[in-house]
Each structure stands twice: as C-alpha cells, then as structure tokens.
Design an enzyme around this catalytic site. Sequence first.
Site, PDB file in Angstrom:
ATOM      1  N   ASP A   1      27.853  39.371  14.515  1.00  0.00           N
ATOM      2  CA  ASP A   1      28.461  38.495  15.892  1.00  0.00           C
ATOM      3  C   ASP A   1      28.200  39.366  16.929  1.00  0.00           C
ATOM      4  O   ASP A   1      27.836  38.911  18.045  1.00  0.00           O
ATOM      5  CB  ASP A   1      29.945  38.249  15.625  1.00  0.00           C
ATOM      6  CG  ASP A   1      30.802  39.212  14.857  1.00  0.00           C
ATOM      7  OD1 ASP A   1      30.144  40.147  14.452  1.00  0.00           O
ATOM      8  OD2 ASP A   1      32.052  39.034  14.895  1.00  0.00           O
TER       9      ASP A   1
ATOM     10  N   ASP B   1      15.210  34.015  16.228  1.00  0.00           N
ATOM     11  CA  ASP B   1      14.967  32.842  17.024  1.00  0.00           C
ATOM     12  C   ASP B   1      15.818  33.281  18.490  1.00  0.00           C
ATOM     13  O   ASP B   1      15.105  33.088  19.605  1.00  0.00           O
ATOM     14  CB  ASP B   1      15.709  31.419  16.779  1.00  0.00           C
ATOM     15  CG  ASP B   1      14.403  30.679  15.980  1.00  0.00           C
ATOM     16  OD1 ASP B   1      13.641  31.424  15.249  1.00  0.00           O
ATOM     17  OD2 ASP B   1      14.768  29.463  15.587  1.00  0.00           O
TER      18      ASP B   1
ATOM     19  N   TYR C   1      19.993  31.716   1.138  1.00  0.00           N
ATOM     20  CA  TYR C   1      19.052  30.564   1.166  1.00  0.00           C
ATOM     21  C   TYR C   1      18.380  30.337  -0.310  1.00  0.00           C
ATOM     22  O   TYR C   1      17.754  29.281  -0.602  1.00  0.00           O
ATOM     23  CB  TYR C   1      17.621  30.983   1.931  1.00  0.00           C
ATOM     24  CG  TYR C   1      18.067  30.855   3.502  1.00  0.00           C
ATOM     25  CD1 TYR C   1      19.401  30.471   3.894  1.00  0.00           C
ATOM     26  CD2 TYR C   1      17.014  30.960   4.649  1.00  0.00           C
ATOM     27  CE1 TYR C   1      19.747  30.513   5.286  1.00  0.00           C
ATOM     28  CE2 TYR C   1      17.412  30.914   5.858  1.00  0.00           C
ATOM     29  CZ  TYR C   1      18.746  30.442   6.262  1.00  0.00           C
ATOM     30  OH  TYR C   1      18.905  30.582   7.428  1.00  0.00           O
TER      31      TYR C   1
ATOM     32  N   LYS D   1      27.600  41.851   7.809  1.00  0.00           N
ATOM     33  CA  LYS D   1      28.919  41.408   8.107  1.00  0.00           C
ATOM     34  C   LYS D   1      29.954  41.971   7.177  1.00  0.00           C
ATOM     35  O   LYS D   1      30.615  41.264   6.398  1.00  0.00           O
ATOM     36  CB  LYS D   1      29.013  39.926   8.046  1.00  0.00           C
ATOM     37  CG  LYS D   1      30.238  39.195   8.690  1.00  0.00           C
ATOM     38  CD  LYS D   1      30.521  39.232  10.007  1.00  0.00           C
ATOM     39  CE  LYS D   1      31.830  38.457  10.468  1.00  0.00           C
ATOM     40  NZ  LYS D   1      32.281  38.858  11.803  1.00  0.00           N
TER      41      LYS D   1
ATOM     42  N   ASP E   1      17.001  34.883  10.202  1.00  0.00           N
ATOM     43  CA  ASP E   1      16.713  33.508  10.779  1.00  0.00           C
ATOM     44  C   ASP E   1      17.074  33.055  12.231  1.00  0.00           C
ATOM     45  O   ASP E   1      16.433  32.988  12.917  1.00  0.00           O
ATOM     46  CB  ASP E   1      17.102  32.480   9.736  1.00  0.00           C
ATOM     47  CG  ASP E   1      16.599  31.238  10.044  1.00  0.00           C
ATOM     48  OD1 ASP E   1      15.710  31.115  10.912  1.00  0.00           O
ATOM     49  OD2 ASP E   1      16.976  30.214   9.267  1.00  0.00           O
TER      50      ASP E   1
END
Length: 358
Positions: free
Chosen positions: A224, A252, A141, A192, A248
């Site tokens: 994942d 959620d 980001y 990852k 992020d």
Amino acid sequence: MSKNILILPGDGIGPEIVAEAVKLLATLRDGFGLDIELDEALVGGGAIDATGGPLPDATLELAKESDAILLGAVGGPKWEGLDISIRPEKGLLGLRAALNLFANLRPAMLYPQLAEASSLKSDIVAGLDIMIVRELTGGIYFGQPRGIRELDSGERQGFNTLVYSESEIERIARVAFDIANKRGKRVCSVDKANVLECTELWREVMTRVGAEYPEVALSHMYVDNAAMQLVKWPKQFDVMVTTNMFGDILSDCAAMLTGSIGMLPSASLDEQGKGMYEPIHGSAPDIAGKGEANPLATMLSVAMMLRYSLDEPAMADRVERAVDKVLNDGLRTPDIVSEGMTEVGCEAMGDAVVAALG
Ligand code: NAD
C-alpha cells in the site's frame, strides 16, 4: 548458430504493431548481421476462430523450440462472452506457464521528450527509470485450491490461494539483484508482510538472498505504501521486486507515470534467459485497423529481446538510440502527440525507426 524467433501477432492492433517490429528484425538481420530465423503462429482470439482454442498445440510446440518469442496482444470484444477457460488471455497464461516464464521485467522509463505526456508534474517524472520485476508463474493467480463453492447456508463463496515456496522467491530475488547490479544497485522488495504470512516468508527469503549481494542495497516496503510512493516520488526506486498480483497492479501504475502505454515494453524470462517479449498494452480494439497504433513499445520489446535472450546488447542500444532519434525529430503517433510535433501513423513511425538505425 542462428536463433529462432517466434512471432505471435495476436489480435486487434497486434498484427499492425508486430509488422513494424518484424520490419525492424528483418533489417537487423539483412543489414546488420543479426543471425535469426523468423516463424509465425496463431494465439488468442484469432487462434480460437481458427482452431477452437487460444493456444493451439502447433503454437506451443513452436514456442518451446524457439529461442525467443515476440507477441503483439490478444483479446477483444468478439471473444469476451466466452467461458474464462478458453478466452484469448488464457493463451498468454498458458504460454507463460508452459514455458516457465517466471520473471516478468517491466521497465517504466520516461523519455525526456515525452515528460509532458504524464499526468504528473514533469519534475516528478522526468528521467524516471524504474525496473519492476514481477513474479509471474506463482502466487494467488495460480495457487490451489481456487474456485467458487456453495456453503451449507446456500450462499456462494469465492476463494483463491496465495502460495509461494522458498525456491520460487529465491529465483525471482536473484533476477532482481542481478539486474540491480547492472543498474542503480538498489532493490525495493514489495510485500504485505504485516498481514500475509506468505509474504512474511517472501521478506525473509529476500533478505537472505540480498545478503549474497552486498553491493546492492535492499529495502522492503508494504504494497500500500509502495503504491503511494510510486505516485508521490517515483524516482526513489531503481528495481522493485514483488509478487504476481502486487506486480500486476504496481506495474500498471508505474506505466501510467510515463503517460503512454504505447511506449512500454516487457520481457518474461525463464531460468535460461529464454523469453517472451511484448508491449505492456492490450489489443486496443478502439483503434485497431486505423493505422494509428504506436508501435514503439513493440519495437522496444525487440530491444529487450536483443539484450536478454539474444545476447546482442550493442544492437539493443542501437534500437533504443533509433527510437530516441525519431522522438527527437518530433515524430509522434496520436497517443503521444503534442503541439508542434509531427503526427504520424503506425507504419510511418516504424519506417522512421528502421531508417534511424544508422
Ligand atoms: P488496451 O491496452 O488494449 O487499451 C487501453 C487504451 O490504450 C485504449 O484507449 C487504447 O487505444 C490505448 N492503447 C493501447 N495500446 C496502444 C498503442 N500501442 N498505441 C496507441 N494507443 C494504445 O487495454 P483494454 O482496452 O483494457 O483491453 C483491450 C483488450 O486487450 C481486452 O480484450 C483485454 O483483455 C486485452 N488485453 C490484452 C493484453 C495482452 O495481450 N497482453 C493486455 C491487456 C489487455
């Protein structure tokens, strides 16, 4: 010495839910000896309307001087057409970056009284208590270079950069291990590392820091798989620590396990424990002004503020007990109401929590 708290109501339902949190803070100050001073400033869409930008200098100055910040939410349809660089959300990102709020703490906790609100079976989620620790000021980001460029062929190409230095990984690791030490003593680091070199380093540093916390069990999981496991058997997790973008998304997902976005608080902390506290939800323009927003996530954000920035764990417990009591009494805002419960609006819910403080 009294602590300065900056209140940033923001847009949409922000002012409604923050009013209830301010009532709570004022009651703790006047009735329970909490030594605080409150200030208020503009951020987000309201700040754009008043000053032309989402994070006015005056707000940033007050934020820097404060000991803790309570934010409602920013944004709404009115400002969606604006250039991305001056949208309301930039006010939030600007505050996080300017105050170096690198550690985002998002508990996903399911009150047993609300187990029915989850879209998952209640035996999978009842008693859920996960703390997601998300790195907040680095990663893709913020990484440079970034942008949209034109290739020689004339085709446009978008690009962003995922970058983490060892020190950035190390400090977020310490936050996660310190929190785990006070909870279930388990950290799951999500990366990852099979594909991204940057998170290969992430895994290496997590392992190195983890060795300094022999009482905390560290495990690693690819992002994942973590997404799958969160939905399959979320109670396997205690503390999860991960990068800005993975956090992020996963936070959620974890929030929705609990069934109500209106119940979940969050904290964003700097290295000294100064923090910005806010509900995880947005400005909910669809219900703004109707008086039906759930103020509990914001009131529980005050509890996090008491615990992490004001060093008042007993008062934090008091607020959490008060929320528990109003839920036991059957009070529900429309987003969490179910058969047999008493539906109340934002203000009545806030009043009930304040009355339940003891
Ligand atoms: P949202 O979280 O505002 O709303 C999603 C849904 O949840 C809506 O149906 C809303 O009514 C409901 N909801 C949210 N909070 C609630 C509460 N306290 N009580 C009852 N119901 C609640 O997400 P969105 O609709 O995607 O975004 C709306 C605006 O908020 C956008 O402008 C977005 O950019 C902004 N936003 C801001 C933040 C922030 O300030 N931290 C976070 C997310 C979105």
